[in-house]
Design a protein around this motif. Sequence first.
Motif, short mmCIF file in Angstrom:
data_model
loop_
_atom_site.label_atom_id
_atom_site.label_comp_id
_atom_site.label_asym_id
_atom_site.label_seq_id
_atom_site.Cartn_x
_atom_site.Cartn_y
_atom_site.Cartn_z
N ILE A 145 -44.09 -12.46 17.43
CA ILE A 145 -42.98 -11.87 17.89
C ILE A 145 -42.17 -10.94 17.30
CG2 ILE A 145 -41.43 -13.35 16.32
CD1 ILE A 145 -40.44 -13.66 19.36
N ALA A 146 -42.29 -10.10 15.77
CA ALA A 146 -42.35 -8.71 15.30
C ALA A 146 -42.41 -8.07 16.73
CB ALA A 146 -42.76 -8.94 13.69
N GLU A 147 -44.04 -8.19 16.50
CA GLU A 147 -44.66 -6.70 17.70
C GLU A 147 -43.86 -7.10 18.79
OE1 GLU A 147 -48.94 -6.69 16.20
OE2 GLU A 147 -48.77 -7.18 17.98
N MET A 148 -43.60 -7.99 19.41
CA MET A 148 -42.99 -8.11 20.75
C MET A 148 -41.22 -7.45 20.46
SD MET A 148 -43.60 -11.61 22.43
CE MET A 148 -42.53 -11.60 24.12
N LEU A 149 -40.43 -7.68 19.32
CA LEU A 149 -39.38 -7.15 19.42
C LEU A 149 -39.18 -6.16 19.08
CD1 LEU A 149 -37.53 -10.19 17.52
CD2 LEU A 149 -36.87 -9.70 19.91
N GLY A 150 -40.36 -5.60 17.91
CA GLY A 150 -40.27 -4.81 17.39
C GLY A 150 -39.83 -4.25 16.04
N VAL A 151 -40.14 -5.18 15.23
CA VAL A 151 -39.37 -5.95 14.06
C VAL A 151 -41.14 -5.04 12.95
CG1 VAL A 151 -38.70 -7.27 12.34
CG2 VAL A 151 -37.34 -7.65 14.65
N PRO A 152 -40.82 -4.45 12.43
CA PRO A 152 -41.66 -4.76 11.46
C PRO A 152 -42.24 -5.69 10.49
CG PRO A 152 -40.49 -3.22 10.55
CD PRO A 152 -39.39 -4.10 11.55
N ALA A 153 -43.39 -6.29 11.20
CA ALA A 153 -44.03 -7.43 10.36
C ALA A 153 -44.59 -7.67 9.32
CB ALA A 153 -45.30 -7.85 11.42
N THR A 154 -44.76 -6.01 8.64
CA THR A 154 -44.55 -6.24 7.18
C THR A 154 -43.29 -6.51 6.56
OG1 THR A 154 -43.85 -3.99 7.55
CG2 THR A 154 -46.26 -4.32 6.54
N ASP A 155 -41.99 -6.93 7.28
CA ASP A 155 -40.98 -7.48 6.46
C ASP A 155 -40.76 -9.01 6.35
OD1 ASP A 155 -40.13 -4.46 5.81
OD2 ASP A 155 -38.95 -4.68 7.95
N ARG A 156 -41.74 -9.48 6.65
CA ARG A 156 -42.01 -10.49 6.87
C ARG A 156 -41.60 -11.98 6.08
NH1 ARG A 156 -47.47 -10.82 8.76
NH2 ARG A 156 -48.72 -12.10 6.69
N ALA A 157 -41.90 -11.25 4.51
CA ALA A 157 -41.35 -12.10 3.57
C ALA A 157 -39.91 -12.12 2.92
CB ALA A 157 -42.32 -11.19 2.82
N VAL A 158 -39.12 -11.02 3.48
CA VAL A 158 -37.99 -10.90 3.71
C VAL A 158 -37.06 -12.11 3.78
CG1 VAL A 158 -36.06 -8.64 2.33
CG2 VAL A 158 -38.09 -8.46 4.04
N PHE A 159 -37.86 -11.94 5.51
CA PHE A 159 -36.67 -12.72 6.58
C PHE A 159 -37.28 -14.30 7.40
CE2 PHE A 159 -39.25 -11.92 9.53
CZ PHE A 159 -39.18 -10.22 10.25
N GLN A 160 -38.33 -14.48 5.69
CA GLN A 160 -39.15 -15.83 6.43
C GLN A 160 -38.27 -16.88 5.33
OE1 GLN A 160 -42.34 -15.99 4.30
NE2 GLN A 160 -42.88 -17.95 4.52
N GLU A 161 -37.44 -17.05 4.29
CA GLU A 161 -36.74 -17.15 3.59
C GLU A 161 -35.54 -17.70 4.40
OE1 GLU A 161 -37.09 -16.11 -0.61
OE2 GLU A 161 -35.26 -16.84 -0.51
N TRP A 162 -35.07 -16.86 5.26
CA TRP A 162 -33.36 -16.82 5.38
C TRP A 162 -34.08 -17.62 6.90
CZ3 TRP A 162 -33.50 -10.55 5.40
CH2 TRP A 162 -32.98 -10.30 4.76
N SER A 163 -34.90 -17.08 7.65
CA SER A 163 -35.27 -18.51 8.97
C SER A 163 -34.99 -19.52 8.26
CB SER A 163 -36.10 -17.12 9.72
OG SER A 163 -36.33 -18.37 10.48
N ALA A 164 -35.85 -19.90 7.28
CA ALA A 164 -36.39 -21.48 6.95
C ALA A 164 -34.72 -21.91 6.17
CB ALA A 164 -37.27 -21.37 5.96
N VAL A 165 -33.83 -21.19 5.97
CA VAL A 165 -32.24 -22.04 5.21
C VAL A 165 -31.92 -22.08 6.85
CG1 VAL A 165 -30.11 -21.44 4.24
CG2 VAL A 165 -32.61 -20.80 3.20
N LEU A 166 -31.74 -20.94 7.80
CA LEU A 166 -31.51 -20.88 8.85
C LEU A 166 -31.49 -22.48 9.88
CD1 LEU A 166 -31.43 -17.60 10.26
CD2 LEU A 166 -28.84 -19.06 9.73
#
Length: 396
Positions: A145-166
């Motif tokens: 999904i990061a590749e499809m959207l164009g969000v750097p996959a390397t940033d995933r450690a940052v948003f992994q936590e937010w998305s789990a809370v969301l």
Amino acid sequence: MATIEPRFNPFDPAVMADPYPYYRRMRERDPVHWNDTLRIWFLTGHADVAGLLRDDRFSADRTRSERFRPPPPHRRRPGRSMLVLDPPDHTRLRNLVNKAFTPRTVERLRPRVEAITDEILGRLQHADGFDLVANFAYPLPVIVIAEMLGVPATDRAVFQEWSAVLVRGLDPLVSEEEQERVFDARDALLEYLRGVLAERRREPQDDMLTRLIAAEENGDILSEGELLAMCNLLLVAGHETTVNLIGNGALALLENPGQLERLRRDPDLIKTGVDELLRYTSPAQWTGRVAACEVEIGGRTIRPTQTVIGILGAANRDPEVFPDPDRLDLGRQPNPHLAFGRGIHFCLGAPLAHLETEVAMPMLLERFPRLRLAGDPELRPTWVLRGLRRLPVAAA
Ligand code: HEM
């Protein structure tokens, strides 16, 4: 033996541990159930849940519910996504991204999904054991999904936590403290997305973010709030759902060695197998609607502004539709499960989730012929999305 509660209490820990016996009793005794404390209707029969999702007398707009509480004044109200909007706004937003998610477009991603899976499995090659969720089920859908959207996959450690809370915010009853954490995570993720979008405006790329920005800049098709809400929805949906299907699905296979062997011998069985894993594990257990007018279901009267939850996990085990519903049968056909919902909000990502699981499962079993459980799986403490936090396996 536990007796059935006079009211369905979805927050009973016994329900979380194994909801299916509970759902069965509800469906048999009170299939259109009103919980007066929560002020929520719960539907458990297949026909009723499918009917709810197809019925335009019900709205997906949670703000129309008597249970809705606006966010506190110090929190900004973000734009809303298609998931919680009715036509015509829903139609306008869905049409903007529909093409990228059709089965035909998604099928073109197959070689890339295979390559990512191969790379992830390659990293595990020499491991005697690993956590199948963190090391396999999670990275695959997130990278895709990061590749499809164009969000750097390397940033995933940052948003992994937010998305789990969301995702905790999807549950119907959360404490004030938890709600504040959900708001914090939402604001942080929106801020992050604002940064990525600003970068794309400066330097357009061949990705979905760039195309959505073009739609926003071209006039009234998409407001800035809606653009952010769309990116947020796709990113979170891409993070929190398919991981549960692959994780829950792997556990279901490990607990049903006969079916696992069947799939090893005949990898093509995964074509019907994915739908059976969806039905059997229901990674999205519930979804809700709000009555826009008075509606009668099963002889009960639902009043305008009341909330109705369709329990997809219960509908998917309805014996009227699925013979021997508690049995995992990878060859089950027909399989009209409701794991992706029904009607106009039918899961946009269904072809993608299907493809990822169709690729991932046989490749996992081929690479690890001795794969087995190596400890107790741990569930995540969320109700709407049902999935594992940890699945320890031995591979050698
Ligand atoms: C196994 C994986 C998945 C499951 C079980 C699942 C389940 C669902 C369900 C049940 C709905 C309908 C909700 C409702 O009617 O209220 C839905 C909607 C949606 N899903 Fe999924 N989903 C999965 C994967 C994905 C993926 C990978 C994406 C995208 C990247 C995605 C994007 C969406 C979107 C955008 C909607 C809203 C559609 C609309 O409102 O028209 N889903 N999903």
